[in-house]
Design an enzyme around this catalytic site. Sequence first.
Site, short mmCIF file in Angstrom:
data_model
loop_
_atom_site.label_atom_id
_atom_site.label_comp_id
_atom_site.label_asym_id
_atom_site.label_seq_id
_atom_site.Cartn_x
_atom_site.Cartn_y
_atom_site.Cartn_z
N ASP A 50 -84.85 20.38 -45.36
CA ASP A 50 -84.09 19.64 -44.03
C ASP A 50 -84.78 20.61 -42.99
O ASP A 50 -84.38 21.70 -42.73
CB ASP A 50 -82.85 19.74 -44.14
N ARG A 82 -87.67 -5.61 -41.53
CA ARG A 82 -86.99 -4.57 -42.55
C ARG A 82 -88.14 -3.70 -43.37
O ARG A 82 -88.08 -2.58 -43.48
CB ARG A 82 -85.91 -5.01 -43.37
N LYS A 109 -82.64 14.81 -33.15
CA LYS A 109 -82.63 16.36 -32.63
C LYS A 109 -84.07 16.59 -31.90
O LYS A 109 -84.31 15.96 -30.70
CB LYS A 109 -82.41 17.44 -33.29
N TYR A 150 -75.33 21.46 -42.58
CA TYR A 150 -74.89 20.54 -41.60
C TYR A 150 -73.51 20.11 -42.02
O TYR A 150 -73.70 19.54 -43.39
CB TYR A 150 -75.89 19.50 -41.07
O1 P1T Z 1 -77.13 12.85 -36.93
P1 P1T Z 1 -78.24 12.38 -37.89
O2 P1T Z 1 -79.36 12.01 -37.20
O3 P1T Z 1 -77.56 11.51 -39.04
O4 P1T Z 1 -78.58 13.63 -38.80
C1 P1T Z 1 -77.84 14.60 -39.57
C2 P1T Z 1 -78.46 15.77 -39.45
C3 P1T Z 1 -78.95 16.00 -40.77
N1 P1T Z 1 -79.55 17.53 -40.77
C4 P1T Z 1 -79.22 18.38 -39.89
C5 P1T Z 1 -79.52 19.99 -40.29
C6 P1T Z 1 -78.43 18.17 -38.93
O5 P1T Z 1 -77.99 19.17 -37.93
C7 P1T Z 1 -77.95 16.77 -38.71
C8 P1T Z 1 -77.04 16.38 -37.57
N2 P1T Z 1 -76.53 17.71 -37.08
C9 P1T Z 1 -75.40 17.40 -36.06
C10 P1T Z 1 -75.16 16.22 -35.37
C11 P1T Z 1 -74.97 18.64 -35.20
O6 P1T Z 1 -74.55 18.81 -34.23
O7 P1T Z 1 -75.23 19.70 -36.02
#
Ligand code: P1T
Length: 384
Positions: A175, A51, A200, A103
């Site tokens: 972000d 961890r 992503k 988001y």
């Molecule tokens: O899904 P995750 O890895 O937890 O990330 C969250 C997140 C954070 N910031 C942005 C700009 C994001 O687009 C996302 C996740 N977005 C999607 C799943 C979507 O389809 O827009």
Amino acid sequence: MNTKNLRKGTVAVHAGVEPDPTTGAIMTPIYQTSTFAQEAPGVHKGYEYARTQNPTRHALEKSIAALENAQFGYCFASGMAATDTLMKLLKPGDEVLVTNDLYGGTYRIFTKVFAEYGIKFKFISMASAEDVQSHFTSSVKMVWIETPTNPLMNIIDIAEISKMAKANGALAVVDNTFATPILQNPLDLGADIVVHSVTKYIGGHSDTVLGAVATNKEDIAEKLAFLQNSCGAIPGPQDCFLVLRGIKTLQLRMQRHCENGEKIAAFLSNDFRVGEVYWPGLDSHKNHAIAKKQMHGFGGMISFTPKEDKIDKAIQILKNFKLFTLAESLGGVESLCGLPSMMTHASIPKEEREKAGLKDSLIRLSVGIEDAEDLLEDLDQALI
Ligand code: P1T
């Protein structure tokens, strides 16, 4: 390897990854272990418990930090776990200025989780930096910027707002999920912290959920390492390995996402069946000049509305697609499409979405790296 003075494509291939010291393996192994043997209490090779530290994760953390021109990088179990960790830098009573187009999951964790712990969130348009200035008070301790925003592709001036945040004693967090470190480096523009949904573009193959934070501030890095270990929202080594593999082609992929994005944005802009088109590379985008200033390319995320602003029309178009897959998420090699109002942004109340300009009929495309002609043919047959 010290990649400090190397260019991004080279950094993406080499940063963080050293031949394995025991075997010479070129690829960092998946250290699938929960703990590490110690010679005597406290005498070890830098790894105690997985961890706290894991060599596969460390390689990925170094790679993402290098890409963001950061000294420190930390990986988390998801983008949301990374966001969760950043909120724990704050205390009850602190206020965060947040872009009003973001988001849906980020909106949800702020309003439904951390608001309950006494942190205040003010959602404001940041399209014009001057409009942000009046919102600073002595309680504002953080500014949360997403640019390009999800899903309206608004562009926020990172340098201007970071300067304001600094002058007001607040941290500027960006972000950078939509742009990636290939197209935009917020720390170079004055931001304190950059956060990614690595799920992503950085991962790039729609096979892993992971998040990351990078910074050049030593005091923040210390707190992040403490929180990562104390709260434990770490990614497993196999996921880190998959992302390390994906990162090697990040620059190549982003070039193609940008090229395909440009062709599709041009097609949509000239089609009589389409209403609004949102892509920061278009001359008609209201902050195109800022995008040109702070980005090295405009990416593969595009949103548009059907000419007739009706949700039924949008749903029909989404059903018509053959190559674009209807799914949440973005940034993978394959093209995806979605309806934010019913999918990724359903957790934002309708009146809040409308205030930010997000129509129920808005379609979001994540343009992949397929042959552009095939994508254009699919769009042409899908539009009504
Ligand atoms: O899904 P995750 O890895 O937890 O990330 C969250 C997140 C954070 N910031 C942005 C700009 C994001 O687009 C996302 C996740 N977005 C999607 C799943 C979507 O389809 O827009």
